[in-house]
Structures are given as C-alpha cells and as structure tokens.
Motif scaffolding. Structure first.
Motif, short mmCIF file in Angstrom:
data_model
loop_
_atom_site.label_atom_id
_atom_site.label_comp_id
_atom_site.label_asym_id
_atom_site.label_seq_id
_atom_site.Cartn_x
_atom_site.Cartn_y
_atom_site.Cartn_z
N THR A 24 -3.77 6.70 -3.60
CA THR A 24 -4.17 5.36 -4.08
C THR A 24 -3.23 4.89 -5.17
O THR A 24 -2.67 5.69 -5.93
N HIS A 26 -4.81 -0.16 -3.35
CA HIS A 26 -4.88 0.24 -1.95
C HIS A 26 -5.00 1.76 -1.89
O HIS A 26 -4.59 2.45 -2.83
N ALA A 59 0.85 -1.20 0.00
CA ALA A 59 0.00 0.00 0.00
C ALA A 59 0.88 1.24 0.00
O ALA A 59 1.96 1.26 0.60
#
Length: 896
Positions: free
Chosen positions: A506, A510, A419
C-alpha cells in the motif's frame, strides 16, 4: 523433435533471468557425459557421468529433476526427483518406458549450491541415448498384431506375438502389468477378451451382406461403453496378471477410434519378483505394436487459425495465455495430450507456469494452456512506449510428430496508474533450516508517484518459517529495506518443501495483495528409522533369510536402499552372513545395506548349540557426511529346537472303521490322529505303504481305496476316484480324506480289510507299520437268481423270496421229462437238482419259494400236506425231499 542445439538454447536462458549470484562466465557443471539406456530398461548414473565444481566438504549441493517440462522425459523418467550432487552408485536411475519411437531423450535438471549466505542455481540438461537391448526379458514376434479394418479385432496375444525369457526358478514370480491410465495406450483401441458373436447368414442373402452386418456389429461394439452390448466380448479390467496366464487369456486389441494412425501400441510392464524378500528383482517395459490396415500414417498437428496469435500485456503484470491466443489440433491425438514447445523464447521476460511463476519454462501441455496456467511475465524495466516481442512455438502430438512453427506476438503496453505494483517476483530458494534475505533482484516494487511511501505488510503465509527486519520481528517494511537486504526469511528446519508469504502492498491511497513463493530443498539431517522389526524364526542348526518384510527401515532425506545396518552387538548363538547369490559361498558381516535385504542376501546362521533365544543390536545410518545415526535397535531371533522324537499317536485314536459296503465315509481325527510338537499338522505326512487288502480269503483283489474328497464330484462310490497315497494330518482334520469300500458286492458276510501307513514330520522323523482296520458290512441290495432251469409239460407259478423280502421278476421254468418223471396218477419228489436258487448277498436258508397257482392236472404237497397258492417252501425243504408232485407238471415261477 527440435534439435539438441535448440534444446540447449532455452536451458541457458533461466540462469540469466533469475538474477542469481552465480558467476555467469563459469558453469558449476564439471562433467556431463549423458546416459545410455537400453530400451525398456533402466540405467544408473555412475560417478564419472555427472560431476560438479563444488567441493564435497565445503557447500551443500542438490540436483532437482524439473517435472513441469513435458518436452523432457518424454519416454522415461529419472528417480529420485532430488538427489545429492555427490550421489552414490546405483542411486540415481533413468527408467525407459519401452517406447520404440525415439532414440534419445532429454532430462532438465536444476542445480542448487547452498553456502551459508547465498543460493546459487543453474539449469542444465542431461542427454539420454536409447540403445537397442541385446538381451531382454520381453521378446516381440515372430508374429505381429494386425487389425484388418476399422472397428475390428486383432488375433489373440499369445506366445507368437510376445514371449518372456527369464531364468525359471521357484523364487522368481513373473507378472505382467497393464496401465492404460498412465501410458494412454492403446491410444485408439481397447483391450478385450472372448470370442465375438458371428453374424449369421439369412436365407439366400449374398456374402457381402454378412460382411456388412459384421462391420456394423463391430462398430456397435466399439461405441459400447459397457459389457452389455459387446456381444461375446469382455473388457479387460485387470492391471496385474501372471506372465503365463497373460499369454493364455486370449487378449485382443479392438479398434474403436478412427481416424487413427496406422500403428497403435499396447504398453506392458514385466516384473520379476523375488518371492523370498518381496522385492522386484528386475523390471522391463515394452510397447507391442498393432498395425491398423487401411489407416494413414500419423500426421503432424496443425495450428488453429481461429486463434489471434497476439497477447496484450500490461507493463509488469503476469498475463495468462489462453487458447484464444494460440491453439492447435490433431485429428489423431486428443487435445489434452498435445505438447507446446518454445523454440524461440521472448527477448525480454519469459513464459512461465503459474504453479511456480518464478521459473521460466520451455514447454507446456494444451491442458495447462486451456486451464490458463501458462503466462507471460513481462520484463521489469519501464518504458514509455509499447514494446513488442515474438515467441515461436511448435506442437507435438502423442506419437512425437511436430507441427510447423507458430509465432505469437507479445505486445507490452505501459500502464498509467499511481498504484504500487510488483514488477519482479522470483521468490526464494534455500536449504532446509537456512535463512535468506529477500533481495531487490528477487522482489521488486514500482510506484509512479511516491515509492518511498510504499509499505509492505505481512498478512498471511509463513507456515514453516518467520520473517525478520534488521533482526527483529518483521511485520512491516519498506522498499528501501528490501534494497538494503535487511528483510530475511528464516526456515524452521522442518521437513517441508514449500512456504509462502502473502504481502499487502500500500501507498496509503492504493493497495494490492501479492504472493511471494519460497522453495525449500531438503537437507539430510534425519537419521533412518525402523518401520518393521519382526521376530526372526530359525530351526536349530539351520540358516534363515532375513527378509525385507522382517527388517525394514526408511529415511526421510535419502534413498532407502542405502540405509546402512551397523551391527553393534552381534548375536550370541549364531552369526549374520551375506550370501551374494545362489550357489555362492557366504561370509560373516558386521554391517549390511537395506538393498542387501531387498535382494535376499542377508542370513542368520545358527551355530547349533542349545540356545533357543538370541538377539543382535543394530544402529542405522545414512551416507551423509557425517552420517546421521539412529538409536540402537534390537532384533530378536527365536530358534526352534530340532525334534528328537518322532510323531506320537493321540490317545483315543481308534485306527478302525466300520462301514456299510454301499457307503463312503470320512476318516477323522477320532480314527487317525498323530501329533508332533515341532511340526504343524500341515507338515505331518501319511504314506500308504500297503494299500487296503482282505485279511481273510476273498476272491476279489479290490479291498477298497483311500481317496481325496475333492477328487470326486459327489460324495458317493465312484470307480473313477484316484487312489490316495499321500496325505497330511491337516487334511484328516478338515475331513478331506475318505475310504471307499470295494466297487463289487462283498457277499452276505462281513469282510475285514486292513491297510498299513507311515507318518513323517518335516524333518524326516518317521513312524512306520501303522495298521488301520476296516470292517465292511454287507448290505442286502441284490435280487435272488435262478441259476438253472429244467423243462416239463405242466406249469405252476411260484415266487422266490430272498432275505429282507428282496425278489426277482416272474420266472417260468419247466421240468424235463428225462429228469423228472411222474407216472399217470403217480407222484415224484422235487429236489434241489430240479430248482437251483441263489442270492449273492443272502444266505441259502433265507430263500423261500411261494406257490402262485396250482398245477392244472395235479398237485404239490409239502410234508404230506397239500400246497395251496400263497404257501411257500424253502431250499432246505427241497434238500430234505419234503416237496412232492402228484403228476407230471409244468411250473411257472414268479420270482420277485
């Protein structure tokens, strides 16, 4: 307290961490001499005390006082919080709070230099030396306060404990302020007034029992949270009181909180207020010590070893510290007042406060630690192995005792996630109205698998500005846009100090949200404006003070004291003058400062001509370069004409009074009423030039008196009422003036009284010889009297009745045989020489003698007719020899 060298160590750290473009090899601070301040007083930064390597004309430069560092400004504070690098004399001051425990203090300052394209910042400290004052308003001693044992009371605070030394003049008002909420003092007691109820001895119990019960009563009072159980004491609830009243009120210290140090303090602040302008002329603060007998000296705080002293941190993630990580305690200080000082910061990363997580801190309170507002920001560099850092702390209690050093181990583990994450967030700092790019040094994002796929989207914030990317609207951008410096924030030039942006970050798989803070420093771009502009009133030919409450301005961006009033059109009938002080010569001015108004130096002087409405115009400016100018403002002046005529009597005013001798009566406007066009009734003063006197012959010198109604407890005749010599028309209007007749009886006839007055207006114009006439009417309230008695052998009973039926008690009198001789079987006349009757408030012809019982061996005749019981005769009958006795007799008179 840490050494000065330790303090400077943490001050240099933020400059390296923040990644500013300011060159690291040279400081922007040119001169830093520090400041010397007298204990309890204030000291101003002068031009030579603090200087910077920043040209005045080239760049904007601001200095900000850092507030979220509790290890600094411990016994004082700097005002204002933000000021210009090229500050004025008497603009920036340090105010000491009167604490006697420290001889030095430190102020953490943040310097900003704003160019057109860059913001440079540097953090430095200002050292403050605290000196003992040679001359002060507050004088402690010679007596000190002492509490003989826990829970007990001190002696009252009086002139032997503390005194106030200042120039006593009518324009200065001295007041004492107590603020336990701000100072947390007293720390282990409370302030009370009154006398405690004493424990009484019961029977033959020993003295030790009385002392024990007194101790229990004191402890019960200490635990009491309301006045219901204080047993004779009252909690002090005031925050401001005149100085003289403070020393007379019987203020006491009550100990309530053992264990405690052997010394506690009462914090006071004394203000000398200029009553003419309403401004504070001088202020001073002091801590009054209270010695607690039997207590131990203050002990340092101790670490709480239930804490782990280890903090696990994820890579890049700002992680809060808590009391589970580090904690301390102190038996004599509340936990929320403990201060943690960082003596050895981490080698990488920094400790920060979550209210502004972009700035390193060097200290924090236990309360912020407990609320999880203190965090560790790990470094923005990535490593494959766990990294460990050490941070050393010491804890200070309320009275500045410090604990042994404590070490917390920061363990930063690497995170295994794909992420996107924010690895570094320093926010933006810019000047009001400027724009700045969001650079990679300020905002960094990492992503393990595909950083180029990361998109940053604006979802909230931007309350006082806008975001652009390559000059267009900035809704979404990439990490490369940040690195290229094409993402720019533009402030809207409003008077705001903070903004923020909420980003959604983003990589299509994620996402996370992150807040980017923006700090705006104020720019001096707003002109001053008037907030009060009231009509100025001055008497013809006189000088009037321009009060701060009459003419007052404010400035959003700079000190109000240095607002300049430029007189662009002077007054026509007078002039504006500056008088520096009492007894000094004034001089005309074309401009003045707001500070001059607050210090009562600015006056309007009327030149004496017959112009009664005047005005002048001012333009307000600040000390910015160039100055910000206001619109022209008109100040109106009204001149009150000097009265040419003395006060005049209102038609219909009687100047006479009719009163019964037993009453008191108000003097009203119907009796006495003068007016003056130029003076209010409260400034029309009557003087009794001749006190009340009888106009006819009278034996008594007491002709009554004028008195003030409020001077007697009950509105009746009172010989203790003070004689009134001066009073105003205002007092007459509100029925505060009254006349009291003579205390002694005036007799049966009306008496005529006169008094003479004069009346004066506020300019001294006087009307003299005002006669006021009073008629005092008699009241028959005295009993008749028998003045002389003659003895005889026979008795009779009679009543002597006076005017209105007043009577005296039964009285027996006897005719002496040498004065009243009656032959056996003969008769004799009864004359006034045998029966002398009188009444002080009845005329002689009103007196009557009534026969109650006939003689036993003779009879009385009136005008030749037998006098029976119930019949009466008068004094005139005695004088005309109408009353005759037939035999030698005794008379009993019932006089009522």
């Amino acid at each position: 307290m840490g050494s000065r060298g330790q303090t400077l160590a943490w001050i240099s750290l933020p400059v390296l961490l923040l990644g500013m473009t300011c060159p690291s090899h040279s400081s922007l601070v040119k001169v830093n001499k520090g400041l010397k301040v007298k204990r309890g007083q204030a000291a101003y930064l002068q031009e030579g005390d603090l200087q910077f390597h920043i040209p005045h004309q080239k760049d904007t430069c601001k200095v900000e006082v850092v507030l979220n560092e509790p290890i600094t400004q411990r016994v004082g504070k700097v005002i204002p919080q933000v000021f210009d690098c090229h500050y004025l004399a008497d603009e920036v001051k340090y105010v000491h709070n009167g604490c006697p425990l420290l001889k030095e203090d430190t102020v953490k300052l943040r310097l900003y230099r704003f160019t057109e394209t860059e913001t440079y910042m540097e953090v430095f400290s200002l050292h403050v030396d605290i000196m003992e004052p040679e001359c002060s308003i507050i004088k402690l001693g010679p007596k000190s306060l002492e509490v003989p044992e826990f829970y007990s009371l001190s002696d009252p605070v009086d002139g032997n404990v503390v005194s106030f030394r200042y120039e006593r003049r009518s324009s200065l008002e001295c007041s004492v302020h107590l603020s336990s909420h701000d100072t947390h003092l007293p720390a282990h007691g409370q302030l009370v007034t009154g006398e405690p109820d004493k424990a009484t001895k019961r029977g033959d119990e020993p003295e030790s029992f009385i002392h024990l019960r007194q101790q229990l009563d004191n402890k019960e009072r200490a635990m009491c949270k309301s006045e219901d159980c204080l047993k004779g004491l009252k909690l002090v609830k005031f925050t401001k009181i005149p100085c003289d009243d403070f020393l007379m009120m019987g203020l006491r210290y009550q100990h309530i909180d053992p264990p405690s140090p052997d010394v506690d303090y009462i914090a006071i602040k004394v203000d000398l207020k200029d009553t003419r302008s309403g401004s504070i002329y001088q202020s001073e603060q002091a801590w009054i010590p209270v010695r607690i007998v039997g207590a131990m000296p203050n002990q340092p705080p101790k670490p709480l070893f239930m804490s782990m002293f280890i903090l696990e941190v994820d890579q890049f993630i700002l992680t809060p510290l808590s009391t589970a990580t580090i904690d301390a305690e102190d038996e004599e200080t509340l936990k929320q007042l403990l201060v943690f000082n960082i003596t050895k910061p981490p080698v990488d990363g920094f400790i920060t406060h979550l209210s502004d997580h972009t700035r390193p801190i060097s200290s924090f309170t236990w309360l912020d630690l407990n609320d999880m507002l203190i965090g560790y920001q790990p470094p923005n560099s990535s490593h494959t192995q766990r990294r460990n850092y050490e941070v050393e702390f010491e804890v200070y209690d309320f009275f500045f005792e410090k604990s042994p050093s404590m070490t917390v181990h920061m363990s930063v583990r690497n995170a295994d996630t794909n992420a996107p994450r924010v690895s570094w967030n320093m926010g933006l700092s810019l000047l009001e109205g400027q724009s700045r790019p969001i650079k990679w040094e300020q905002f960094q994002i990492v992503d393990n698998d595909n950083l180029n796929a990361v998109r940053i989207i604006t979802v909230d914030g931007l309350q006082h500005g806008r975001l652009t990317v390559r000059g267009g609207k900035g809704f979404m951008f990439t990490v490369n846009d940040i690195k290229a410096g094409v993402v720019r924030y533009h402030h809207d030039d409003s008077d705001s100090t903070k903004d923020f942006i909420i980003f959604r970050i983003t990589d299509s798989h994620h996402q996370t949200r992150h807040k980017f803070p923006i700090k705006i420093l104020p720019k001096d771009d707003t002109p001053p404006f008037l907030i009060t502009n009231m009509l100025l009133e001055v008497s013809e030919g006189q000088t009037a003070l321009l009060r701060g409450s009459t003419l007052q301005a404010s400035d959003m961006d700079s000190s109000d004291d240095f607002i300049l009033f430029n007189i662009t059109r002077p007054p026509q009938a007078g002039e504006i003058m500056k008088i520096p002080g009492p007894g000094l010569t004034g001089y005309p001015v074309s401009h003045f400062l707001q500070k001059d108004l607050s210090q009562s130096m600015v006056y309007y002087r009327h030149l004496g001509n017959e112009v009664f409405d005047d005005s002048f115009e001012v333009v307000l400016s600040d000390f910015n370069d160039p100055p910000n100018l206001s619109e022209s403002q008109v100040v109106m002046v009204h001149i009150e004409p000097v009265p040419d005529q003395p006060p005049k009597e209102v038609p219909g005013s009687s100047r006479c009074l009719v009163i019964k001798e037993t009453e008191v009566v108000h003097i009203t406007r119907q009796h006495l009423h003068f007016v003056d066009q130029e003076s209010p009734d409260s400034e029309l003063t009557y003087t009794v030039t001749t006190p009340p006197f009888y106009t006819g012959s009278h034996s008594s010198p007491d002709a009554g008196r004028l008195f003030l109604v409020d001077s007697i407890p009950k509105f009746t005749k009172d010989s203790n009422a003070p004689v009134l010599r001066l009073f105003t028309q205002h007092a007459v209007n509100f029925m505060k003036v009254a006349y009291m007749p003579p205390i002694m009886d005036i007799g049966p006839y009306p008496q005529y009284v006169q008094l003479v007055l004069s009346v004066t207006n506020h300019l001294g114009k006087t009307v003299t010889g005002i006669c006021f006439n009073i008629t005092v009417m008699p009241v028959d309230n005295q009993q008749p009297q028998v003045e002389k008695l003659y003895h005889s052998y026979l008795m009779s009973y009679m009543w002597i009745r006076g005017y209105m039926g007043k009577s005296v008690d039964t009285f027996c009198f006897r005719f002496l045989p040498t004065l009243l001789t009656v032959d056996e079987g003969g008769e004799s006349w009864l004359g006034p020489e045998h029966l002398l009757l009188s009444d002080v408030d009845s005329m002689e012809e009103a007196l009557q003698v009534e026969l109650q019982r006939e003689p036993q061996h003779g009879a009385l005749q009136l005008g030749g007719l037998l006098l029976k019981p119930g019949r009466s005769f008068t004094v005139q009958d005695l004088k005309s020899l109408k009353v005759r006795s037939d035999i030698l007799l005794h008379l009993f008179l019932f006089i009522s």
